[in-house]
Design a protein around this motif. Sequence first.
Motif, PDB file in Angstrom:
ATOM      1  N   PRO A 156       0.819  -1.221   0.000  1.00 26.42           N
ATOM      2  CA  PRO A 156       0.000   0.000   0.000  1.00 26.42           C
ATOM      3  C   PRO A 156       0.851   1.269   0.000  1.00 26.42           C
ATOM      4  CG  PRO A 156      -0.938  -1.597   1.508  1.00 26.42           C
ATOM      5  CD  PRO A 156       0.372  -2.159   1.040  1.00 26.42           C
ATOM      6  N   GLU A 157       1.981   1.245   0.709  1.00 26.68           N
ATOM      7  CA  GLU A 157       2.866   2.414   0.748  1.00 26.68           C
ATOM      8  C   GLU A 157       3.448   2.697  -0.637  1.00 26.68           C
ATOM      9  OE1 GLU A 157       3.222  -0.243   2.837  1.00 26.68           O
ATOM     10  OE2 GLU A 157       2.182   0.696   4.529  1.00 26.68           O
ATOM     11  N   ARG A 158       3.863   1.650  -1.329  1.00 24.14           N
ATOM     12  CA  ARG A 158       4.418   1.801  -2.684  1.00 24.14           C
ATOM     13  C   ARG A 158       3.360   2.333  -3.636  1.00 24.14           C
ATOM     14  NH1 ARG A 158       6.156   3.411  -6.593  1.00 24.14           N
ATOM     15  NH2 ARG A 158       7.154   2.305  -8.296  1.00 24.14           N
ATOM     16  N   ILE A 159       2.135   1.866  -3.495  1.00 21.32           N
ATOM     17  CA  ILE A 159       1.039   2.339  -4.361  1.00 21.32           C
ATOM     18  C   ILE A 159       0.756   3.811  -4.087  1.00 21.32           C
ATOM     19  CG2 ILE A 159      -1.410   2.072  -4.912  1.00 21.32           C
ATOM     20  CD1 ILE A 159      -1.032  -0.951  -4.250  1.00 21.32           C
ATOM     21  N   ARG A 160       0.734   4.204  -2.813  1.00 21.62           N
ATOM     22  CA  ARG A 160       0.507   5.619  -2.476  1.00 21.62           C
ATOM     23  C   ARG A 160       1.593   6.504  -3.060  1.00 21.62           C
ATOM     24  NH1 ARG A 160      -1.451   3.555   2.400  1.00 21.62           N
ATOM     25  NH2 ARG A 160       0.574   3.728   3.409  1.00 21.62           N
ATOM     26  N   GLU A 161       2.852   6.086  -2.947  1.00 23.34           N
ATOM     27  CA  GLU A 161       3.954   6.867  -3.503  1.00 23.34           C
ATOM     28  C   GLU A 161       3.854   6.954  -5.024  1.00 23.34           C
ATOM     29  OE1 GLU A 161       7.131   9.299  -3.750  1.00 23.34           O
ATOM     30  OE2 GLU A 161       6.075   8.712  -1.918  1.00 23.34           O
ATOM     31  N   PHE A 162       3.486   5.854  -5.656  1.00 22.77           N
ATOM     32  CA  PHE A 162       3.299   5.810  -7.104  1.00 22.77           C
ATOM     33  C   PHE A 162       2.202   6.788  -7.526  1.00 22.77           C
ATOM     34  CE2 PHE A 162       0.997   3.791 -10.706  1.00 22.77           C
ATOM     35  CZ  PHE A 162       2.018   3.750 -11.643  1.00 22.77           C
ATOM     36  N   LEU A 163       1.071   6.777  -6.826  1.00 20.48           N
ATOM     37  CA  LEU A 163      -0.027   7.698  -7.140  1.00 20.48           C
ATOM     38  C   LEU A 163       0.399   9.154  -6.972  1.00 20.48           C
ATOM     39  CD1 LEU A 163      -3.098   5.893  -5.552  1.00 20.48           C
ATOM     40  CD2 LEU A 163      -2.878   6.605  -7.934  1.00 20.48           C
ATOM     41  N   LYS A 164       1.153   9.424  -5.919  1.00 22.94           N
ATOM     42  CA  LYS A 164       1.623  10.793  -5.677  1.00 22.94           C
ATOM     43  C   LYS A 164       2.511  11.263  -6.830  1.00 22.94           C
ATOM     44  CE  LYS A 164       4.195  13.583  -2.388  1.00 22.94           C
ATOM     45  NZ  LYS A 164       5.016  13.594  -1.180  1.00 22.94           N
ATOM     46  N   GLN A 165       3.442  10.413  -7.263  1.00 23.44           N
ATOM     47  CA  GLN A 165       4.336  10.777  -8.366  1.00 23.44           C
ATOM     48  C   GLN A 165       3.561  10.978  -9.667  1.00 23.44           C
ATOM     49  OE1 GLN A 165       6.994   7.466  -8.434  1.00 23.44           O
ATOM     50  NE2 GLN A 165       8.152   8.133  -6.644  1.00 23.44           N
ATOM     51  N   GLN A 166       2.671  10.061  -9.972  1.00 18.32           N
ATOM     52  CA  GLN A 166       1.948  10.104 -11.244  1.00 18.32           C
ATOM     53  C   GLN A 166       0.948  11.259 -11.303  1.00 18.32           C
ATOM     54  OE1 GLN A 166       2.464   7.962 -14.086  1.00 18.32           O
ATOM     55  NE2 GLN A 166       4.327   7.806 -12.866  1.00 18.32           N
ATOM     56  N   SER A 167       0.410  11.658 -10.166  1.00 15.38           N
ATOM     57  CA  SER A 167      -0.603  12.726 -10.159  1.00 15.38           C
ATOM     58  C   SER A 167      -0.034  14.063 -10.617  1.00 15.38           C
ATOM     59  CB  SER A 167      -1.219  12.860  -8.764  1.00 15.38           C
ATOM     60  OG  SER A 167      -0.252  13.319  -7.846  1.00 15.38           O
TER      61      SER A 167
ATOM     62  N   GLU B 109     -16.317  -1.601 -10.427  1.00 13.36           N
ATOM     63  CA  GLU B 109     -16.549  -3.041 -10.489  1.00 13.36           C
ATOM     64  C   GLU B 109     -16.397  -3.601 -11.902  1.00 13.36           C
ATOM     65  OE1 GLU B 109     -20.098  -4.401  -8.496  1.00 13.36           O
ATOM     66  OE2 GLU B 109     -19.735  -3.040  -6.817  1.00 13.36           O
ATOM     67  N   GLN B 110     -16.248  -2.741 -12.888  1.00 14.88           N
ATOM     68  CA  GLN B 110     -16.035  -3.237 -14.248  1.00 14.88           C
ATOM     69  C   GLN B 110     -14.646  -3.838 -14.430  1.00 14.88           C
ATOM     70  OE1 GLN B 110     -15.991  -0.070 -13.351  1.00 14.88           O
ATOM     71  NE2 GLN B 110     -14.843   1.234 -14.751  1.00 14.88           N
ATOM     72  N   PHE B 111     -13.766  -3.619 -13.463  1.00 12.78           N
ATOM     73  CA  PHE B 111     -12.435  -4.222 -13.523  1.00 12.78           C
ATOM     74  C   PHE B 111     -12.506  -5.627 -12.936  1.00 12.78           C
ATOM     75  CE2 PHE B 111     -11.299   0.007 -14.492  1.00 12.78           C
ATOM     76  CZ  PHE B 111     -10.088  -0.071 -15.162  1.00 12.78           C
ATOM     77  N   PRO B 112     -12.120  -6.654 -13.717  1.00 10.63           N
ATOM     78  CA  PRO B 112     -12.221  -8.026 -13.244  1.00 10.63           C
ATOM     79  C   PRO B 112     -11.357  -8.269 -12.014  1.00 10.63           C
ATOM     80  CG  PRO B 112     -11.531  -7.923 -15.563  1.00 10.63           C
ATOM     81  CD  PRO B 112     -11.590  -6.538 -15.064  1.00 10.63           C
ATOM     82  N   ARG B 113     -11.970  -8.638 -10.928  1.00  8.96           N
ATOM     83  CA  ARG B 113     -11.251  -8.767  -9.661  1.00  8.96           C
ATOM     84  C   ARG B 113     -10.315  -9.959  -9.622  1.00  8.96           C
ATOM     85  NH1 ARG B 113     -16.028  -6.749  -5.603  1.00  8.96           N
ATOM     86  NH2 ARG B 113     -15.895  -4.587  -6.257  1.00  8.96           N
ATOM     87  N   THR B 114     -10.458 -10.884 -10.562  1.00 13.21           N
ATOM     88  CA  THR B 114      -9.575 -12.051 -10.555  1.00 13.21           C
ATOM     89  C   THR B 114      -8.153 -11.704 -10.967  1.00 13.21           C
ATOM     90  OG1 THR B 114     -10.316 -12.606 -12.786  1.00 13.21           O
ATOM     91  CG2 THR B 114     -11.416 -13.719 -10.943  1.00 13.21           C
ATOM     92  N   TRP B 115      -7.969 -10.604 -11.727  1.00 15.54           N
ATOM     93  CA  TRP B 115      -6.605 -10.284 -12.168  1.00 15.54           C
ATOM     94  C   TRP B 115      -6.320  -8.782 -12.255  1.00 15.54           C
ATOM     95  CZ3 TRP B 115      -5.786  -8.444 -17.384  1.00 15.54           C
ATOM     96  CH2 TRP B 115      -6.921  -8.473 -18.202  1.00 15.54           C
ATOM     97  N   THR B 116      -7.232  -7.936 -11.759  1.00 12.38           N
ATOM     98  CA  THR B 116      -6.975  -6.494 -11.729  1.00 12.38           C
ATOM     99  C   THR B 116      -7.400  -5.912 -10.376  1.00 12.38           C
ATOM    100  OG1 THR B 116      -9.153  -5.825 -12.590  1.00 12.38           O
ATOM    101  CG2 THR B 116      -7.427  -6.294 -14.208  1.00 12.38           C
ATOM    102  N   GLU B 117      -6.776  -4.816 -10.027  1.00 10.34           N
ATOM    103  CA  GLU B 117      -7.156  -4.031  -8.845  1.00 10.34           C
ATOM    104  C   GLU B 117      -7.018  -2.561  -9.200  1.00 10.34           C
ATOM    105  OE1 GLU B 117      -5.024  -4.838  -5.252  1.00 10.34           O
ATOM    106  OE2 GLU B 117      -5.236  -7.007  -5.462  1.00 10.34           O
ATOM    107  N   VAL B 118      -7.965  -1.757  -8.729  1.00 12.61           N
ATOM    108  CA  VAL B 118      -7.898  -0.315  -8.923  1.00 12.61           C
ATOM    109  C   VAL B 118      -7.659   0.332  -7.570  1.00 12.61           C
ATOM    110  CG1 VAL B 118      -9.134   1.748  -9.692  1.00 12.61           C
ATOM    111  CG2 VAL B 118      -9.432  -0.410 -10.920  1.00 12.61           C
ATOM    112  N   HIS B 119      -6.680   1.242  -7.523  1.00 10.50           N
ATOM    113  CA  HIS B 119      -6.362   1.964  -6.290  1.00 10.50           C
ATOM    114  C   HIS B 119      -6.465   3.455  -6.584  1.00 10.50           C
ATOM    115  CE1 HIS B 119      -4.819  -1.519  -4.036  1.00 10.50           C
ATOM    116  NE2 HIS B 119      -4.582  -1.980  -5.245  1.00 10.50           N
TER     117      HIS B 119
END
Length: 197
Positions: free
Chosen positions: A7-18, A65-75
């Motif tokens: 989760p920390e890596r995802i937050r940092e990634f979102l901060k950079q990309q934003s 929910e349109q993202f298939p939960r078996t192989w994708t995640e949206v954060h």
Amino acid sequence: MLTKPTPERIREFLKQQSELHFSYAEVEASRDASPAGFDLDHNRIRLGVGRAVFDTACAALRRWEQFPRTWTEVHLPDAALEVKKTVAVLFRVFGLWWMSSARIVYCIDETSPIRRFGFAYGTLPAHLERGEERFSIEWLPDDTVWYDIRAFSRPRHWLVRLGYPLARLMQKRFVRDSQAAMLHAVGSLRGFRENRM
């Protein structure tokens, strides 16, 4: 990545990309254009009939929910669908995790000539592709409700360019699984094969 990002890596990634710009120039072209040099994909599936199906499908889009939960995640920082909101999308393919970034380009909430709800997001520099994808729910005058996906894209990452046929297969898989996820969300999964167009 060999392991799922923390989760920390995802937050940092979102901060950079934003703070970055879109990775393509044709922003908002998913409304109705077909930009040159991109693959265009447009897929629709009938979800059912009536207001209850429309309202349920719109709520599912709001929850991604349109993202298939078996192989994708949206954060994303919070659940609101808002223009300029940056999201991280994780894909798990062949045992590897890929983290891509996108930003909501526009939102749709129309009442005429048909009732339509949805949004489009565009790729940022840390996405494997360049382009835009629109997800919308349409309630037509004949009372039918449709899930519509329109996207234009081309490879950005060298691995995607190298494995272009496989990348196209994965895009088709995403459409199929996304349609199934939306049918499931409205309780119509049983009719999946009959409803595909």
